[in-house]
Design an enzyme around this catalytic site. Structure first.
Site, PDB file in Angstrom:
ATOM      1  N   LYS A 205       0.835  -1.181   0.000  1.00 47.03           N
ATOM      2  CA  LYS A 205       0.000   0.000   0.000  1.00 47.03           C
ATOM      3  C   LYS A 205       0.883   1.248   0.000  1.00 47.03           C
ATOM      4  O   LYS A 205       2.029   1.120   0.398  1.00 47.03           O
ATOM      5  CB  LYS A 205      -0.952  -0.009   1.190  1.00 47.03           C
ATOM      6  CG  LYS A 205      -0.272   0.329   2.538  1.00 47.03           C
ATOM      7  CD  LYS A 205      -1.282   0.600   3.600  1.00 47.03           C
ATOM      8  CE  LYS A 205      -1.417   2.043   3.919  1.00 47.03           C
ATOM      9  NZ  LYS A 205      -0.459   2.550   4.910  1.00 47.03           N
TER      10      LYS A 205
ATOM     11  N   HIS B 279      -6.904   0.004   6.008  1.00 53.89           N
ATOM     12  CA  HIS B 279      -7.083  -0.818   7.215  1.00 53.89           C
ATOM     13  C   HIS B 279      -8.465  -0.654   7.866  1.00 53.89           C
ATOM     14  O   HIS B 279      -9.134  -1.626   8.183  1.00 53.89           O
ATOM     15  CB  HIS B 279      -6.021  -0.470   8.255  1.00 53.89           C
ATOM     16  CG  HIS B 279      -4.624  -0.449   7.729  1.00 53.89           C
ATOM     17  ND1 HIS B 279      -4.185  -1.319   6.761  1.00 53.89           N
ATOM     18  CD2 HIS B 279      -3.559   0.337   8.024  1.00 53.89           C
ATOM     19  CE1 HIS B 279      -2.916  -1.070   6.496  1.00 53.89           C
ATOM     20  NE2 HIS B 279      -2.511  -0.074   7.243  1.00 53.89           N
TER      21      HIS B 279
ATOM     22  N   LYS C  79      -2.477   9.252  15.478  1.00 51.90           N
ATOM     23  CA  LYS C  79      -1.120   9.041  15.985  1.00 51.90           C
ATOM     24  C   LYS C  79      -1.003   9.804  17.300  1.00 51.90           C
ATOM     25  O   LYS C  79      -1.765  10.740  17.558  1.00 51.90           O
ATOM     26  CB  LYS C  79      -0.102   9.586  14.986  1.00 51.90           C
ATOM     27  CG  LYS C  79      -0.178   8.857  13.635  1.00 51.90           C
ATOM     28  CD  LYS C  79       1.177   8.396  13.181  1.00 51.90           C
ATOM     29  CE  LYS C  79       1.140   7.677  11.866  1.00 51.90           C
ATOM     30  NZ  LYS C  79       1.351   6.220  11.973  1.00 51.90           N
TER      31      LYS C  79
HETATM   32  C1  BG6 Z   1       0.716   1.352   8.196  1.00 49.65           C
HETATM   33  C2  BG6 Z   1       0.729   2.849   8.243  1.00 49.65           C
HETATM   34  O1  BG6 Z   1       0.018   0.897   7.082  1.00 49.65           O
HETATM   35  O2  BG6 Z   1       0.104   0.859   9.361  1.00 49.65           O
HETATM   36  C3  BG6 Z   1       1.439   3.348   9.479  1.00 49.65           C
HETATM   37  O3  BG6 Z   1       1.364   3.359   7.084  1.00 49.65           O
HETATM   38  C4  BG6 Z   1       0.860   2.704  10.715  1.00 49.65           C
HETATM   39  O4  BG6 Z   1       1.381   4.757   9.576  1.00 49.65           O
HETATM   40  C5  BG6 Z   1       0.780   1.203  10.554  1.00 49.65           C
HETATM   41  O5  BG6 Z   1       1.714   3.035  11.807  1.00 49.65           O
HETATM   42  C6  BG6 Z   1       0.044   0.559  11.707  1.00 49.65           C
HETATM   43  O6  BG6 Z   1       0.161  -0.817  11.605  1.00 49.65           O
HETATM   44  P1  BG6 Z   1       0.361  -1.727  12.872  1.00 49.65           P
HETATM   45  O7  BG6 Z   1       0.404  -3.099  12.340  1.00 49.65           O
HETATM   46  O8  BG6 Z   1       1.631  -1.281  13.536  1.00 49.65           O
HETATM   47  O9  BG6 Z   1      -0.818  -1.443  13.731  1.00 49.65           O
END
Ligand code: BG6
Length: 532
Positions: free
Chosen positions: A183, A275, A375
């Site tokens: 992605k 997501h 974040k």
């Molecule tokens: C990624 C994003 O797809 O997913 C990030 O680009 C984010 O910004 C991350 O931190 C979160 O994924 P996980 O698996 O750490 O919850």
């Protein structure tokens, strides 16, 4: 439940001791990584490959060919770099040297710029050497594009014109050739559509694996099992019994060293388009007729298309954006977003968003889905909380005695502490109050935790996904129409925010649960947002 088991990822079969069905064995193959010296390769791909090697899930003779621009690197020096990266990875607890020594023999490096046709001769030559002992029909290959989206297009064109990835219409044909795309897939509906058109003019859909790593998370897959392998939830899973759904993906990290990427992306492109919409789709979709990739993806596309359009008139009411200001996260003082490296001082990029969606179909009409991500929140937590309606008549606390009863909540914890909990009311023991209608009632949790039940924590998503690419299992990858349906929904929000700068941009102190505007969005529903 044979149907379901057939289509679990290969890793799950191995982990839980179920015999792998014949079709799920990883076939002999070589993985070619473009962007081999980048962050993803060392933080996610190699830890996942090492774990697969340690669990004996890779086919004998499996090899990795890393392609990167640092032409000074050799097989040896690249292996050393990856060994160091494993040592630093949170995902590998302990590196077993004997496993590594065997595995590293099958790691190779070739220097070259993947956007330059000249590099492909070197790649082919190296692949021929690596596969010199393989029968032609076992020279299966997958090409992993761990590269910035700006170079997807030239690379897929060159993969095709070099002959490395021919179009293969029959999925059973051997050797196979697959392309894995990270992605973001496009940055709008138009760009995603153009990219899909290009990719599908060169390859068949079954050769293209679009990654959304959330789908590789154990608990995300469990949403479907929970819903469709039990009979007690599904009868309640609709507008009659559900009052609202809350979907959260909160992170404690800021933008780290990714200011440049993040300024372009923002939380909506980074988390919502992919997501979070995937979590919503799995929660809201209709039962698929089977667990095959296309049956599941058909249902996801249908439900994403049923989500009410975000019109410019409604966006100010249904969507909130904000940026983190300086604050304290986990006891540490951190700067605000606009003071992060590579971030503009008057940036309009949101690091937090909350959106109220409605799924306009028979099952969900009128049920709000509150979705948020940010974040620099107080806690790293991703979860789906299904809030049920309050009981129709309150004989206990609600009748003027004590508090109102809290409606039941089913929480699917995606991470951390993966599991499921159901909150319900019980009688507080004791006979302190004589009258039955005055008995004291308290909420309790019934809790299932993966780590306790199965004695291990969930496998990192990339492990599951890489193995699925090797066995040709596509359920956990997004299809072209699904990606486009998600962009179609998100585009109006991006366009509206781009053309209506926030003045001032709402902020929230780093380490807090988001801006006050988001509290207004959810209103009084069950006491506002959950603070998991
Ligand atoms: C990624 C994003 O797809 O997913 C990030 O680009 C984010 O910004 C991350 O931190 C979160 O994924 P996980 O698996 O750490 O919850």
């Amino acid at each position: 439940m044979p149907g379901l088991h057939m289509h679990m990822s290969a890793r799950q079969h191995a982990t839980y001791g179920t015999k792998l069905p014949e079709m799920s064995q990883a076939e002999h193959c070589t993985m070619v990584i473009f962007g081999a010296t980048g962050d993803l390769t060392k933080r996610k791909l190699f830890p996942a490959l090492y774990q697969l090697a340690a669990e004996h899930l890779l086919a004998p003779g499996f090899a990795v060919l890393a392609v990167g621009r640092e032409s000074s690197l050799t097989d040896e020096t690249f292996r050393t770099k990856m060994r160091e990266a494993l040592g630093e990875s949170d995902e590998v607890k302990k590196v077993d040297d004997s496993v590594w020594q065997e595995f590293e023999k099958r790691i190779f490096f070739v220097g070259g710029d993947a956007t330059d046709a000249a590099a492909y001769e070197g790649i082919k030559k190296k692949l021929d050497e690596i596969e010199s002992e393989c029968a032609p029909e076992t020279r299966n290959r997958f090409f992993y594009l761990a590269v910035p989206p700006s170079v997807f297009e030239p690379i897929v064109r060159l993969l095709s014109s070099s002959g490395l990835v021919p179009r293969i219409d029959d999925p059973k044909q051997r050797p196979w050739a697959r392309v894995v795309v990270e992605k973001p897939f496009g940055r709008s509906l138009a760009t995603a559509h153009a990219l899909n058109q290009l990719v599908l003019s060169l390859f068949a859909e079954h050769q293209v694996y679009r990654i959304d790593h959330f789908l590789g998370k154990e608990t995300v897959q469990n949403v479907l099992v929970l819903r469709f392998a039990n009979s007690i939830f599904e009868p309640l899973w609709n507008r009659r019994w559900v009052s609202h759904v809350e979907i959260t993906a909160a992170e404690t990290v800021g933008v780290e060293a990714r200011g440049k990427y993040y300024e372009e992306a923002g939380v909506v492109r980074d988390m919502f388009q992919n997501h979070l919409l995937q979590l919503l789709a799995l929660t809201a979709m209709e039962p698929p007729y089977s667990m095959t990739a296309d049956a599941v993806r058909d249902e996801k596309v249908k439900v994403i298309r049923s989500i009410r359009w975000l019109s410019p008139e409604t966006i100010p009411e249904v969507a909130v954006r904000a940026q983190y200001a300086a604050g304290t996260v986990k006891g540490e003082k951190v700067p605000g977003y606009r003071d992060e490296p590579d971030v503009s001082k008057d940036s309009q990029t949101p690091t937090y968003a909350a959106v109220r969606f409605f799924v306009d179909n028979w099952r969900w009409k009128g049920v709000p889905f509150f979705v948020r991500s940010g974040k620099r929140m107080p806690k790293r937590v991703s979860e789906i909380a299904v809030h049920f309606q309050a009981p129709p008549h309150l004989m206990f606390g609600g009748n003027g005695v004590g508090r109102d009863l809290e409606p039941n909540v089913l929480v699917m914890r995606v991470q951390p502490n993966e599991g499921v909990s159901l909150n319900f009311e019980v009688k507080v023991p004791g006979a302190a109050v004589a009258l039955t209608q005055n008995i004291e009632v308290a909420p309790v949790d019934m809790d299932f935790a993966y780590a306790e039940a199965f004695g291990e924590t969930a496998a990192p998503a990339y492990e599951t996904l890489l193995l699925d690419v090797m066995i040709g299992e596509m359920t956990l990858f997004t299809r072209s129409d699904e990606v486009e349906a998600a962009w179609r929904l998100i585009d109006p929000l991006l366009d509206y925010w781009a053309s209506h700068p926030a003045d001032p941009m709402p902020t929230y102190p780093a380490g807090s649960w988001g801006p006050k505007e988001a509290d207004k969005l959810i209103g009084k529903m069950n006491g506002g947002w959950r603070k998991p």
